[in-house]
Design an enzyme around this catalytic site. Structure first.
Site, PDB file in Angstrom:
ATOM      1  CD  GLU A 224      -2.915  -1.176   0.463  1.00  0.00           C
ATOM      2  OE1 GLU A 224      -3.518   0.189   0.042  1.00  0.00           O
ATOM      3  OE2 GLU A 224      -3.420  -1.895  -0.150  1.00  0.00           O
ATOM      4  CB  CYS A 258      -1.197   7.582   1.493  1.00  0.00           C
ATOM      5  SG  CYS A 258      -2.908   6.916   1.792  1.00  0.00           S
TER       6      CYS A 258
HETATM    7  P1  NAD Z   1       8.159   4.399   5.092  1.00  0.00           P
HETATM    8  O1  NAD Z   1       8.100   3.599   3.793  1.00  0.00           O
HETATM    9  O2  NAD Z   1       9.431   5.340   5.355  1.00  0.00           O
HETATM   10  O3  NAD Z   1       8.111   3.587   6.347  1.00  0.00           O
HETATM   11  C1  NAD Z   1       7.305   2.638   6.293  1.00  0.00           C
HETATM   12  C2  NAD Z   1       7.494   1.364   7.208  1.00  0.00           C
HETATM   13  O4  NAD Z   1       8.699   0.864   6.604  1.00  0.00           O
HETATM   14  C3  NAD Z   1       7.956   1.824   8.651  1.00  0.00           C
HETATM   15  O5  NAD Z   1       7.139   0.890   9.684  1.00  0.00           O
HETATM   16  C4  NAD Z   1       9.316   1.755   8.705  1.00  0.00           C
HETATM   17  O6  NAD Z   1      10.077   1.511  10.083  1.00  0.00           O
HETATM   18  C5  NAD Z   1       9.736   0.709   7.683  1.00  0.00           C
HETATM   19  N1  NAD Z   1      11.047   0.945   7.178  1.00  0.00           N
HETATM   20  C6  NAD Z   1      11.456   2.079   6.698  1.00  0.00           C
HETATM   21  N2  NAD Z   1      12.839   1.862   6.054  1.00  0.00           N
HETATM   22  C7  NAD Z   1      13.056   0.577   6.172  1.00  0.00           C
HETATM   23  C8  NAD Z   1      14.041  -0.200   5.277  1.00  0.00           C
HETATM   24  N3  NAD Z   1      15.158   0.534   4.678  1.00  0.00           N
HETATM   25  N4  NAD Z   1      13.932  -1.593   5.421  1.00  0.00           N
HETATM   26  C9  NAD Z   1      12.971  -1.998   6.272  1.00  0.00           C
HETATM   27  N5  NAD Z   1      11.769  -1.322   6.694  1.00  0.00           N
HETATM   28  C10 NAD Z   1      11.819   0.175   6.753  1.00  0.00           C
HETATM   29  O7  NAD Z   1       6.713   5.378   4.917  1.00  0.00           O
HETATM   30  P2  NAD Z   1       6.525   6.210   5.949  1.00  0.00           P
HETATM   31  O8  NAD Z   1       7.355   7.604   5.853  1.00  0.00           O
HETATM   32  O9  NAD Z   1       6.351   5.889   7.306  1.00  0.00           O
HETATM   33  O10 NAD Z   1       5.051   6.552   5.453  1.00  0.00           O
HETATM   34  C11 NAD Z   1       4.986   7.640   4.325  1.00  0.00           C
HETATM   35  C12 NAD Z   1       4.482   7.016   3.153  1.00  0.00           C
HETATM   36  O11 NAD Z   1       3.394   5.887   3.313  1.00  0.00           O
HETATM   37  C13 NAD Z   1       3.840   7.872   2.131  1.00  0.00           C
HETATM   38  O12 NAD Z   1       4.817   7.505   0.923  1.00  0.00           O
HETATM   39  C14 NAD Z   1       2.713   7.605   1.885  1.00  0.00           C
HETATM   40  O13 NAD Z   1       1.731   7.923   0.831  1.00  0.00           O
HETATM   41  C15 NAD Z   1       2.723   6.025   2.218  1.00  0.00           C
HETATM   42  N6  NAD Z   1       1.211   5.469   2.701  1.00  0.00           N
HETATM   43  C16 NAD Z   1       0.449   4.840   1.967  1.00  0.00           C
HETATM   44  C17 NAD Z   1      -0.855   4.396   2.404  1.00  0.00           C
HETATM   45  C18 NAD Z   1      -1.489   3.560   1.679  1.00  0.00           C
HETATM   46  O14 NAD Z   1      -2.487   3.160   2.158  1.00  0.00           O
HETATM   47  N7  NAD Z   1      -1.369   3.375   0.358  1.00  0.00           N
HETATM   48  C19 NAD Z   1      -1.276   5.008   3.539  1.00  0.00           C
HETATM   49  C20 NAD Z   1      -0.356   5.697   4.398  1.00  0.00           C
HETATM   50  C21 NAD Z   1       0.883   6.105   3.735  1.00  0.00           C
END
Ligand code: NAD
Length: 480
Positions: A224, A258
């Site tokens: 997502e 998002c």
């Molecule tokens: P992110 O991708 O930075 O992090 C998401 C998760 O991944 C966190 O739990 C984090 O600990 C983990 N993570 C981060 N880096 C990692 C790595 N190198 N290896 C493994 N795990 C890792 O996203 P964010 O900043 O928490 O959230 C914002 C993003 O999420 C935006 O792009 C937004 O559009 C998206 N989002 C999508 C939805 C949806 O339903 N489609 C909903 C909310 C947010």
């Protein structure tokens, strides 16, 4: 990460992950064969926890993390999860029921059905922007589907992460649902385990890391993700209403959504009216000084504040006009609702998802130009079109691709549990919510039974001869 030389704290986390994973693996056939009533009982425990026992703690935690007003926490973090639980409770028996399918005449003697089988042990990785909602909504689907589940909330919202862990460890046994807290290193350790499904919500960049890790043991994934959500106001739209809805959906959670409108294409004749109506809606919601409003949240942390600051500064340096806002306070991570006009092509703001309250405006004369522009970019999670022209709506719908298309409202389609929620390619893989969420955590297992009385397939067993060749041709002609 070198797994043999882990820091002592990480070694403890790894031991915990190994222990929980083994516990859940041994328990997966119990959760998988649980009845609808048993799963409903589990969902009800979660509902009571978030609605009653831990309601205040959740509100305080999310306030500390994002300075979100408690009414907004109730509306955007708790209500959707309670809604998802109620929807699952009402529909679970039907979702779980084996579905008989037709049997072709060439398979006379057999019957066939589809059983929704739990995937097994699954991992949910959540982002920070709706820390409770986006950890618990997939959890509802995963419980409904009968899995053993590990939830990894975001490290960027530590207070919410703690309360999620507290709730789950209070109401569930570790062998059915457990929480592992932490950031990149802890998630990397989790990704080394052979989960049967990984449900990841976050950015496309990290989604690729998750998908790569999943490929090591061919776990299925739901990704997502995010991206830029184009929002278009054509010449036939009710501009005042459009501006009010866009101002609301770009300010809730400080634009850190998002499915928030990322940028707006407004018909050239309507731009001034749009800006005036946007300003006036902001005033209705947050008063004359938005920084003093307790209904207006904050950017989650310094890193994201600096990211937004840098795209705004870059746009202004490249010649964009500051049409509205621009005020910010780095000590409070405060970022005012901001509109930019005439942002040159090549500015950083066009390259990445904004994920904050900055709204770049573009004007247009011909809808085809807009469609062409949108199609040059990755497929968005959502497109929004404000229009009263059926012709324009049809053209836009047929000529753009995205996870969702919403007409005359932004950022609300996810609230209907009868709709799939998710993106397409760069904005996501797989769907969430309601039955679609249940399916994401289930394997549609084909079940075939033979009833012994007449074995039609014996007619085609070897040895092959002329009559069997004729039969094969007949089967191909009439029954394939
Ligand atoms: P992110 O991708 O930075 O992090 C998401 C998760 O991944 C966190 O739990 C984090 O600990 C983990 N993570 C981060 N880096 C990692 C790595 N190198 N290896 C493994 N795990 C890792 O996203 P964010 O900043 O928490 O959230 C914002 C993003 O999420 C935006 O792009 C937004 O559009 C998206 N989002 C999508 C939805 C949806 O339903 N489609 C909903 C909310 C947010």
């Amino acid at each position: 990460m070198n797994m043999t030389t882990l820091a002592p704290e990480l070694s403890l986390v790894r031991n915990d992950i190994d222990r929980i994973f083994d516990l859940q693996k041994s328990n997966q056939f119990n959760t998988g064969s649980s009845t609808a009533s048993e799963r409903i009982a589990k969902l009800k425990k979660l509902k009571v926890a978030i609605n009653d026992s831990f309601n205040q703690e959740i509100k305080e935690a999310v306030f500390k993390d994002l300075r979100k007003h408690e009414t907004e926490v109730q509306l955007s973090e708790i209500l959707p999860v309670v809604g998802a639980i109620n929807f699952a409770i009402s529909n679970l028996r039907q979702w779980m029921r084996d579905k008989p399918v037709k049997t072709p005449i060439s398979l006379f003697g057999f019957s066939h059905k589809i059983k929704q089988e739990a995937k097994g042990v699954v991992l949910i990785i959540a982002p920070w922007n709706f820390p409770v909602n986006l950890s618990l909504m997939p959890l509802v689907s995963a419980i409904a589907a009968g899995n053993a589940i590990v939830v990894k909330p975001s490290e960027n919202t530590p207070n919410s992460s703690k309360v999620i862990k507290k709730i789950i460890s209070t109401i569930y046994q570790e062998n059915e649902v457990a929480v592992i807290e932490g950031g990149v290193e802890e998630t990397t350790l989790l990704l080394n385990k052979p989960f049967n499904h990984i449900f990841f919500t976050g950015s496309p960049a990290i989604g690729k890391i998750v998908m790569k890790a999943a490929s090591n043991y061919l776990a299925s994934v739901s990704l997502e993700l995010g991206g830029k959500n184009p929002t278009v106001i054509d010449s036939t739209a009710d501009v005042k209403k459009a501006a009010a809805r866009i101002a609301w959906s770009k300010s809730v959670n400080n634009g850190q959504i998002c499915i928030a409108p990322d940028y707006v294409f407004v018909h050239a004749d309507k731009k001034d009216e749009f800006v005036q109506a946007y300003k006036s809606q902001l005033k209705n919601m947050f008063g004359n000084d938005v920084s003093q409003s307790d209904s207006y949240g904050r950017i989650v942390n310094k890193k994201h504040f600096n990211r937004l600051n840098s795209v705004l500064t870059d746009a202004l340096e490249q010649g964009a006009d500051l049409t509205l806002g621009g005020e910010r306070d780095e000590y409070q991570n405060f970022f005012a609702p901001t509109i930019l006009s005439n942002v040159p092509h090549g500015a950083k703001i066009w390259e990445e998802e904004i994920f904050g309250p900055i709204l770049p405006l573009k004007t247009f004369e011909d809808l085809n130009e807009v469609i062409e522009y949108i199609n040059k970019d990755e497929k968005p999670l959502a497109c929004y079109l404000y229009s009263t022209s059926n012709k324009n709506i049809k053209a836009f719908s047929n000529k753009t691709r995205s996870g969702a298309l919403a007409i005359n409202y932004s950022a609300t389609h996810y609230t209907n549990p009868n709709l799939p929620f998710g993106g397409s390619n760069n904005s996501g893989i797989g769907k969430a919510n309601g039955y679609f969420g249940f399916k994401a955590f289930s394997n549609a297992k084909a079940i075939q039974r033979h009833w012994f009385f007449f074995d039609s397939l014996k007619l085609i067993y070897p040895p092959y001869n002329d009559s069997k060749s004729k039969l094969a041709s007949l089967l191909t002609k009439w029954f394939a």
